[in-house]
Design an enzyme around this catalytic site. Structure first.
Site, mmCIF file in Angstrom:
data_model
loop_
_atom_site.group_PDB
_atom_site.id
_atom_site.type_symbol
_atom_site.label_atom_id
_atom_site.label_comp_id
_atom_site.label_asym_id
_atom_site.label_seq_id
_atom_site.Cartn_x
_atom_site.Cartn_y
_atom_site.Cartn_z
ATOM 1 N N HIS A 70 0.848 -1.194 0.000
ATOM 2 C CA HIS A 70 0.000 0.000 0.000
ATOM 3 C C HIS A 70 0.884 1.244 0.000
ATOM 4 C CE1 HIS A 70 -3.937 -1.907 1.762
ATOM 5 N NE2 HIS A 70 -3.521 -2.469 0.639
ATOM 6 N N TYR A 113 -10.094 5.352 6.585
ATOM 7 C CA TYR A 113 -10.451 5.724 7.945
ATOM 8 C C TYR A 113 -11.524 6.807 7.848
ATOM 9 C CZ TYR A 113 -6.092 3.459 9.488
ATOM 10 O OH TYR A 113 -5.076 2.557 9.736
ATOM 11 N N PRO A 164 -6.162 0.272 18.139
ATOM 12 C CA PRO A 164 -5.848 -0.214 16.792
ATOM 13 C C PRO A 164 -5.815 0.868 15.713
ATOM 14 C CG PRO A 164 -8.088 -0.812 17.409
ATOM 15 C CD PRO A 164 -7.454 -0.235 18.631
ATOM 16 N N LYS A 205 -0.757 -0.330 14.893
ATOM 17 C CA LYS A 205 0.595 -0.335 15.450
ATOM 18 C C LYS A 205 0.896 -1.503 16.388
ATOM 19 C CE LYS A 205 2.036 3.306 13.365
ATOM 20 N NZ LYS A 205 2.989 3.124 12.252
ATOM 21 N N TYR A 243 2.890 6.760 10.174
ATOM 22 C CA TYR A 243 2.103 5.612 9.718
ATOM 23 C C TYR A 243 3.002 4.509 9.154
ATOM 24 C CZ TYR A 243 -1.999 3.175 7.851
ATOM 25 O OH TYR A 243 -2.987 2.240 7.603
#
Length: 403
Positions: A75, A204, A296, A300, A394
């Site tokens: 990704h 998200y 979550p 991580k 991220y």
């Protein structure tokens, strides 16, 4: 009592314990794993599926990357939908070429189990009455029961990889550890389904109805989440009700593409931020969920455990390969720096993307908090510098050098 010997006793046969065992074995360092439940039970745990670059590199180093490289999905970014408006965080561009890998924790665990079995390494599954002894001496040991026989496992060091509810952290005297905890006023209702994902990358979504996450495990298997009150029960959610609510929280263009189907797993997970300091006591080292829990948001959990594994592994190499007996004394100090940085990021993402209307705080405080979070999102999503901060964290902060 049967007495057995090894260099490193690993308590816990989940991905962190298995990864540490595999890395040590490749360097000729003997280790034995003790696990409370069966291997099938370990594989049945449904967990996250996004791997930082550091985790991917560590799995390569461990030699368990073949299937991940074939079946994993790279990704280069992800979306944040903010009250219906989508922002793409181009992590590849914003971090000068870094990416993350979508590959389920279950698959990582399976690969590590198969590699351990292929090497003929010892694992005692379904062990009970596990106790840690003489941790402040140079001759620690573990006692446990397996197949109705009691064992004494003599070792040089003990790696506590047995999770939040395991025996390892509790073996540190209460007056010798400090625990920090933030329990969030909501949980995540998660559904796993054999349906194609709604998007090639994660979404998200922050909405007035609550948070949602569209994730994936493969091109044909999806993982979706909804923010729900802590008081909610899985039994309250039929598959139909879940899909209906998810459609209302996803951006309209994504909701139109959503393919629904029967759930193959459904559960509610509470969210907490938790850290235990220190992460070592004598010759016991806490690894992964035994030492810390992250919400979550940002995926991580496994990645933070992998960085613990990397740190402990490299310090143990200094002990065994360079005869630096004091190297392991630096474990907690090194590991905690990355732990707190990652905890802060997950806490920050959770604060920004969830609705806190059910938080038991003064209503005026809740309103101010909501305005602060709106300002955070407005800045970080609408400025490249803000998006860079999100992208950098991220993909994962670099592992600290072990000197």
């Amino acid at each position: 009592m049967q007495s057995i010997n090894t260099k490193v006793a690993i308590v816990g046969g989940g991905p962190s314990g298995l990864l540490l065992g595999q890395l040590l074995a490749k360097q000729g360092i003997d280790n034995i794993i003790i696990e409370r439940v069966s291997s099938d039970y370990v594989l049945g745990r449904i967990r996250a599926g996004i791997l930082e670059q550091g985790s991917v590199d560590l799995l390569h180093e461990a030699g368990v990357n073949e299937r991940m490289d074939k079946e994993g999905h790279v990704h280069e970014g992800f979306d944040i939908a903010y009250y219906g408006k989508r922002y793409r965080i181009d992590i590849n561009k914003l971090t000068n070429g870094k990416t993350v890998m979508c590959y389920g924790q279950t698959e990582v665990t399976r690969d590590l189990m198969e590699a351990r079995a292929a090497k003929g390494l010892t694992t005692y599954y379904q062990s009970s009455d596990v106790e840690l002894h003489e941790l402040k001496t140079d001759q620690p040991y573990v006692t446990f029961k397996h197949n109705d026989e009691v064992y004494k496992l003599n070792c040089d060091y003990i790696a506590g990889c047995d999770g939040f509810h395991g025996v390892s952290r509790k073996s540190i005297p209460a007056d010798q550890r400090t625990e920090f905890e933030r329990v969030y006023p909501f949980g995540w209702l998660g559904v796993l389904s054999d349906t194609p994902p709604v998007s090639d990358e994660l979404i998200y979504a922050k909405t007035k109805r609550g948070f949602a996450l569209a994730s994936m495990r493969s091109a044909t298997r999806s993982r979706y989440y909804l923010q729900v009150p802590l008081s909610d029960k899985v039994e309250n959610w039929s598959d139909e009700a879940f899909w209906q609510e998810l459609k209302m929280r996803l951006p309209a263009d994504a909701a139109e593409k959503l393919v629904t189907g029967p759930s193959i797993e459904k559960s509610i997970a509470p969210l907490r931020s938790f850290v235990c300091e220190p992460m070592q006591y004598g010759r016991l080292f806490l690894v992964g969920d035994a030492a810390h829990i992250v919400p979550p948001t940002g995926a991580k959990g496994l990645n933070l455990a992998a960085s613990d594994v990397s740190t402990l592994f490299r310090l143990l190499l200094k002990v065994y390969n360079e005869d630096d007996q004091d190297a392991v004394s630096r474990y907690s100090e090194i590991a905690l720096r990355r732990v707190w940085q990652t905890e802060r990021f997950s806490w920050w993402m959770s604060n920004m993307l969830h609705e806190f209307k059910d938080d038991p705080v003064n209503i005026q405080d809740a309103k101010i908090f909501e305005r602060f979070m709106k300002s955070e999102l407005d800045f970080y999503l609408n400025h490249e510098e803000g998006q860079k901060v999100i992208a950098m964290q991220y993909v994962g902060l670099p592992y600290e050098e072990v000197l």
